[in-house]
Design an enzyme around this catalytic site. Structure first.
Site, PDB file in Angstrom:
ATOM      1  N   CYS A 119      79.734  38.951 -17.526  1.00  0.00           N
ATOM      2  CA  CYS A 119      81.194  38.874 -17.592  1.00  0.00           C
ATOM      3  C   CYS A 119      81.832  39.980 -16.756  1.00  0.00           C
ATOM      4  O   CYS A 119      81.717  39.977 -15.537  1.00  0.00           O
ATOM      5  CB  CYS A 119      81.661  38.898 -19.051  1.00  0.00           C
ATOM      6  SG  CYS A 119      83.391  38.388 -19.263  1.00  0.00           S
ATOM      7  N   HIS A 222      78.924  34.858 -21.841  1.00  0.00           N
ATOM      8  CA  HIS A 222      78.274  35.864 -22.688  1.00  0.00           C
ATOM      9  C   HIS A 222      77.002  35.285 -23.322  1.00  0.00           C
ATOM     10  O   HIS A 222      77.021  34.820 -24.462  1.00  0.00           O
ATOM     11  CB  HIS A 222      79.236  36.339 -23.780  1.00  0.00           C
ATOM     12  CG  HIS A 222      80.310  37.242 -23.281  1.00  0.00           C
ATOM     13  ND1 HIS A 222      80.180  38.610 -23.241  1.00  0.00           N
ATOM     14  CD2 HIS A 222      81.532  36.966 -22.756  1.00  0.00           C
ATOM     15  CE1 HIS A 222      81.272  39.149 -22.737  1.00  0.00           C
ATOM     16  NE2 HIS A 222      82.116  38.175 -22.426  1.00  0.00           N
ATOM     17  N   GLU A 224      74.569  36.814 -24.586  1.00  0.00           N
ATOM     18  CA  GLU A 224      74.133  37.563 -25.776  1.00  0.00           C
ATOM     19  C   GLU A 224      74.682  36.954 -27.056  1.00  0.00           C
ATOM     20  O   GLU A 224      74.141  37.192 -28.151  1.00  0.00           O
ATOM     21  CB  GLU A 224      74.549  39.037 -25.664  1.00  0.00           C
ATOM     22  CG  GLU A 224      76.008  39.336 -25.885  1.00  0.00           C
ATOM     23  CD  GLU A 224      76.861  39.191 -24.630  1.00  0.00           C
ATOM     24  OE1 GLU A 224      78.009  39.672 -24.624  1.00  0.00           O
ATOM     25  OE2 GLU A 224      76.388  38.571 -23.644  1.00  0.00           O
TER      26      GLU A 224
END
Length: 251
Positions: A119, A222, A224
């Site tokens: 990002c 994202h 994660e």
């Protein structure tokens, strides 16, 4: 031994009655967990607020202490770093972090060590190498027609991305992916040494890679927040650990 994966820290800015917690360095738990699960050893690099000259002097020493670097999400990038004044739609920035990251990114690349940018991390990487950004997609990119700041829960996908066939990202995801999206800035002019390997349906840049090798991979979403339910997003972290292991084996 596990390769050491450095994560550039962000800072906690909420006022705390405990002075030692004010502006404390942190990294997202899910990035640390994903790195550990993928076989890496995560460490956090605290942001130095010393002068840019000091940071540049120490950059090589920082880089000597890790095998790969993650640039996570966070604040908007200071637009003066790419020759622009801030427009009203530009969000909060953290210039000391920007000035810490730029020489560190350049030193990591010079050392040949792998980078994974997420990002905002992809955006500061592009700026560090001479590229520019849209300070706000809605205000500055007339071609942007889909929502890039999702209202849905952050671990849920909300729009698709398309990959170029020869990209490393395409080998991980295939031709398309369904991803989450929490950004209002994006790459405008791609920096030399990088090329675009993923775009949203409206053309907004969603993935980049380094020219001629796999040293640098960046994504605008994202992973994660999605790796537990999405094997390809988990494999982004596996890929980073594998790249770090290959580099460490050269020493």
């Amino acid at each position: 031994m596990r390769p050491i994966i450095a994560i550039i820290g962000d800072q906690v800015h909420e006022v705390s009655p405990v002075i030692n917690m004010n502006n404390a360095d942190m990294a997202p738990n899910e990035i640390k967990r994903a790195v550990t699960l993928a076989g890496g050893l995560p460490i956090i690099l605290p942001v130095s607020e010393d002068s840019p000259a000091v940071t540049a002097e120490l950059a090589d020493q920082y880089v000597a202490g890790f095998d790969a670097l993650i640039l996570p999400g966070g604040f908007d990038v200071d637009p003066t770093l790419y020759g622009e004044e801030p427009i009203p739609e530009c969000g909060p920035t953290l210039r000391p972090k920007d000035l810490f990251e730029v020489p560190l990114i350049r030193a990591t690349i010079s050392a040949g060590k792998p980078i994974f940018a997420i990002c905002r991390g992809m955006q500061i990487l592009n700026v560090a190498l001479g590229g520019t950004l849209y300070q706000d997609i809605t205000a500055q990119d007339a071609e942007a027609t889909i929502k890039h700041e999702q209202s849905a829960r952050g671990d849920l996908p909300t729009h698709h991305v398309n990959f170029t066939s020869a990209a490393t990202l395409a080998t991980i995801f295939g031709p398309h992916a369904y991803v989450n999206s929490r950004h209002h800035q994006a790459i405008r002019q791609i920096a030399d040494g990088l090329h675009v390997t993923a775009t949203a349906p409206d053309g907004v840049i969603e993935g980049i890679e380094s020219d001629n090798d796999d040293q640098i991979i960046g994504v605008q979403w994202h992973p994660e927040n999605m790796y537990r339910e999405s094997e390809p997003n988990y494999n982004l972290f596996v890929n980073l650990v594998e790249r770090a292991q290959r580099f460490a084996a050269q020493d």
